[in-house]
Design a protein around this motif. Structure first.
Motif, short mmCIF file in Angstrom:
data_model
loop_
_atom_site.label_atom_id
_atom_site.label_comp_id
_atom_site.label_asym_id
_atom_site.label_seq_id
_atom_site.Cartn_x
_atom_site.Cartn_y
_atom_site.Cartn_z
N ILE A 52 -37.51 10.61 -9.50
CA ILE A 52 -38.25 9.38 -9.77
C ILE A 52 -38.33 9.16 -11.27
O ILE A 52 -38.98 9.94 -11.99
CB ILE A 52 -39.66 9.43 -9.18
CG1 ILE A 52 -39.62 9.78 -7.70
CG2 ILE A 52 -40.37 8.09 -9.41
CD1 ILE A 52 -38.94 8.75 -6.83
N CYS A 53 -37.70 8.13 -11.77
CA CYS A 53 -37.66 7.83 -13.20
C CYS A 53 -38.80 6.86 -13.56
O CYS A 53 -39.10 5.94 -12.79
CB CYS A 53 -36.32 7.22 -13.59
SG CYS A 53 -34.90 8.26 -13.13
N CYS A 54 -39.41 7.07 -14.72
CA CYS A 54 -40.56 6.27 -15.09
C CYS A 54 -40.19 4.90 -15.66
O CYS A 54 -41.07 4.08 -15.92
CB CYS A 54 -41.44 7.03 -16.09
SG CYS A 54 -40.65 7.32 -17.68
N ASP A 114 -35.95 8.97 -27.33
CA ASP A 114 -36.25 9.89 -26.23
C ASP A 114 -37.42 9.41 -25.38
O ASP A 114 -37.66 9.96 -24.30
CB ASP A 114 -36.59 11.28 -26.78
CG ASP A 114 -35.39 11.97 -27.42
OD1 ASP A 114 -34.26 11.57 -27.11
OD2 ASP A 114 -35.59 12.89 -28.23
N GLU A 115 -38.17 8.42 -25.87
CA GLU A 115 -39.34 7.91 -25.15
C GLU A 115 -38.95 7.41 -23.76
O GLU A 115 -37.96 6.70 -23.61
CB GLU A 115 -39.99 6.77 -25.94
CG GLU A 115 -41.25 6.22 -25.33
CD GLU A 115 -42.35 7.26 -25.30
OE1 GLU A 115 -42.86 7.52 -24.20
OE2 GLU A 115 -42.69 7.81 -26.37
N GLY A 116 -39.77 7.80 -22.75
CA GLY A 116 -39.48 7.38 -21.38
C GLY A 116 -40.18 6.10 -20.98
O GLY A 116 -39.59 5.22 -20.36
N GLY A 149 -39.54 11.87 -16.90
CA GLY A 149 -40.40 11.12 -17.81
C GLY A 149 -39.81 10.80 -19.16
O GLY A 149 -40.42 10.05 -19.93
N ASN A 150 -38.62 11.33 -19.47
CA ASN A 150 -38.02 11.07 -20.78
C ASN A 150 -36.53 10.81 -20.65
O ASN A 150 -35.88 11.31 -19.73
CB ASN A 150 -38.24 12.26 -21.73
CG ASN A 150 -39.69 12.44 -22.11
OD1 ASN A 150 -40.37 13.28 -21.55
ND2 ASN A 150 -40.18 11.65 -23.04
N TYR A 151 -36.01 10.04 -21.59
CA TYR A 151 -34.57 9.82 -21.66
C TYR A 151 -33.89 11.14 -22.02
O TYR A 151 -34.40 11.91 -22.85
CB TYR A 151 -34.25 8.77 -22.72
CG TYR A 151 -32.85 8.22 -22.65
CD1 TYR A 151 -32.55 7.13 -21.83
CD2 TYR A 151 -31.82 8.80 -23.38
CE1 TYR A 151 -31.25 6.63 -21.76
CE2 TYR A 151 -30.53 8.31 -23.32
CZ TYR A 151 -30.26 7.22 -22.51
OH TYR A 151 -28.97 6.73 -22.44
N PRO A 152 -32.76 11.48 -21.40
CA PRO A 152 -32.09 12.75 -21.69
C PRO A 152 -31.81 12.92 -23.18
O PRO A 152 -31.21 12.04 -23.81
CB PRO A 152 -30.79 12.66 -20.88
CG PRO A 152 -31.11 11.72 -19.76
CD PRO A 152 -32.06 10.71 -20.34
N ASN A 153 -32.21 14.05 -23.72
CA ASN A 153 -32.03 14.33 -25.15
C ASN A 153 -30.65 14.97 -25.36
O ASN A 153 -30.53 16.19 -25.52
CB ASN A 153 -33.14 15.24 -25.65
CG ASN A 153 -33.04 15.51 -27.14
OD1 ASN A 153 -32.28 14.86 -27.86
ND2 ASN A 153 -33.81 16.48 -27.62
#
Length: 368
Positions: free
Chosen positions: A128-130, A260-262, A99-103
């Motif tokens: 599964i990526c959002c 970081d927002e997915g 659900g989020n971009y890798p930090n």
């Protein structure tokens, strides 16, 4: 998202069981209970390596007890141990949500997270990526192959959102109502929104900001609001479940967030509600808002840019409303709950409603 999936799957005759890691927050418990969904509370301790072994053991137990056909993990960081337990328990298909971009900026924290993702790979059918933005980050920073991932947008039921109100009026004696809906956590950027509110007030603008949500940063944000002299302008109204009603009372939706927002499901909800949007120009918002054609994008982390964007929308409401009309049409087509449930169902081996009906009408084996 889990609640939306459960609603859709129940309508298809699927029996979902929800496993909860921590007792708090419990704000969605009444809604799961209203659906008659069984909830299993693990309440895993927050510290100690024993929690990982416990996760493996408990998921093994639950998989055997319920004879689960498939397992969907929402928290990616804990996923590896749950996946191992589910596989040992006989689960055939295991899928995890990203659900989020890798930090990557978190240093050792990211190194640990990447190690956990690698540990879970042999036990996972698909990540599964959002959004495509998140998928690109997962492939690049987790070292995954493209075939190990897929993109399924988080979905919203359009039936929850009525047709939007009439276009924003150029002339209004009342304050403009601005709103942001998001968890009060560091991967969002409420600080920039509060800074923009201070700038707009200094410019003499008549407005109020409603911030919906709760989280670990609530007290820090309340302190910032008070120290900025904005207590009568920026209001933290806490966790709410009447989101469609709240959105219908807004003139402008603000989505101030970080790279970081997915995806930002609240952003999609605002689009479905037909509310004009100003959002941070980060990968996920750029993707959801079609490069800025469905909402105004402004430089992330920049209070002046956000204040200018808000002021521009309020000064040109017809243009803002035109973007909102196109955004609603796009959201209906791309971010439906039904499409999300169907797509997840394909990876989990859940037959679609049409397939279920066809099987009932034409059984594979005739009765003796």
């Amino acid at each position: 998202m889990a609640l939306v999936l459960c609603r859709e799957w129940l309508a298809q005759g699927v029996k979902p069981i929800v496993v909860i890691l921590h007792a708090q927050p419990a704000d969605l418990a009444p809604e799961f209970d209203a659906l008659g969904i069984e909830r299993i509370m693990l309440d895993i301790a927050k510290a100690g390596w024993s929690r990982y072994a416990l996760l493996v053991f408990r998921l093994f137990q639950l998989s055997r007890r319920f004879r689960a056909d498939a397992f969907l993990s929402m928290p990616l960081g804990w996923h590896a141990f749950m996946a191992i337990g589910a596989r040992l328990g006989g689960v055939g298909r295991v899928v995890a949500h990203v659900g989020n971009y890798p930090n990557t900026a978190s240093g050792r924290g990211f190194a640990k997270f990447r190690m956990l993702v690698q540990l879970g790979r042999p036990f996972t059918n698909r990540l599964i990526c959002c959004s495509r933005y998140v998928q690109q980050g997962a492939i690049e920073h987790f070292g995954l192959s493209a075939r190990e991932t897929a993109v399924i947008y988080n979905g919203v039921s359009r039936n929850d959102f009525a047709l939007p109100n009439a276009a924003m009026s150029v002339y209004s004696a009342r304050p403009w109502v601005l709103g942001m809906i998001a968890r009060l956590e560091k991967h969002k950027d409420h600080v920039t929104l509060i800074g923009a509110a201070r700038i707009l007030r200094n410019r003499g603008k008549n407005f109020v900001v409603k911030i919906v949500g709760d989280g670990s940063q609530r007290q820090a944000l309340q302190n910032l609001i008070e120290s900025s002299g904005l207590s009568d302008t920026v209001i933290l109204i806490g966790m709410r479940h009447d989101i469609p009603e709240i959105l219908s009372g807004l003139d402008l939706f603000i989505f101030s967030t970080t790279p970081d927002e997915g995806l930002g499901i609240a952003l999609v909800e605002a689009m479905l509600a037909g509310i004009p949007v100003v959002a941070s120009d980060v990968g996920a918002c750029r993707e959801v808002l079609n490069g800025g054609r469905h909402g105004l994008l402004v430089a992330a982390g920049n209070p002046d840019a956000l204040a200018d964007g808000i002021e521009n929308c309020l000064a040109a409401p017809l243009a803002a409303q035109a973007r909102a009309v196109h955004a609603r049409r796009d959201a209906i087509a791309k971010f439906s709950a039904q499409a999300m449930a169907r797509a997840y169902g394909e990876f989990l081996g859940i037959p679609s409603r049409d397939e279920t009906q066809a099987n009932e009408a034409y059984p594979a084996e005739l009765p003796a």
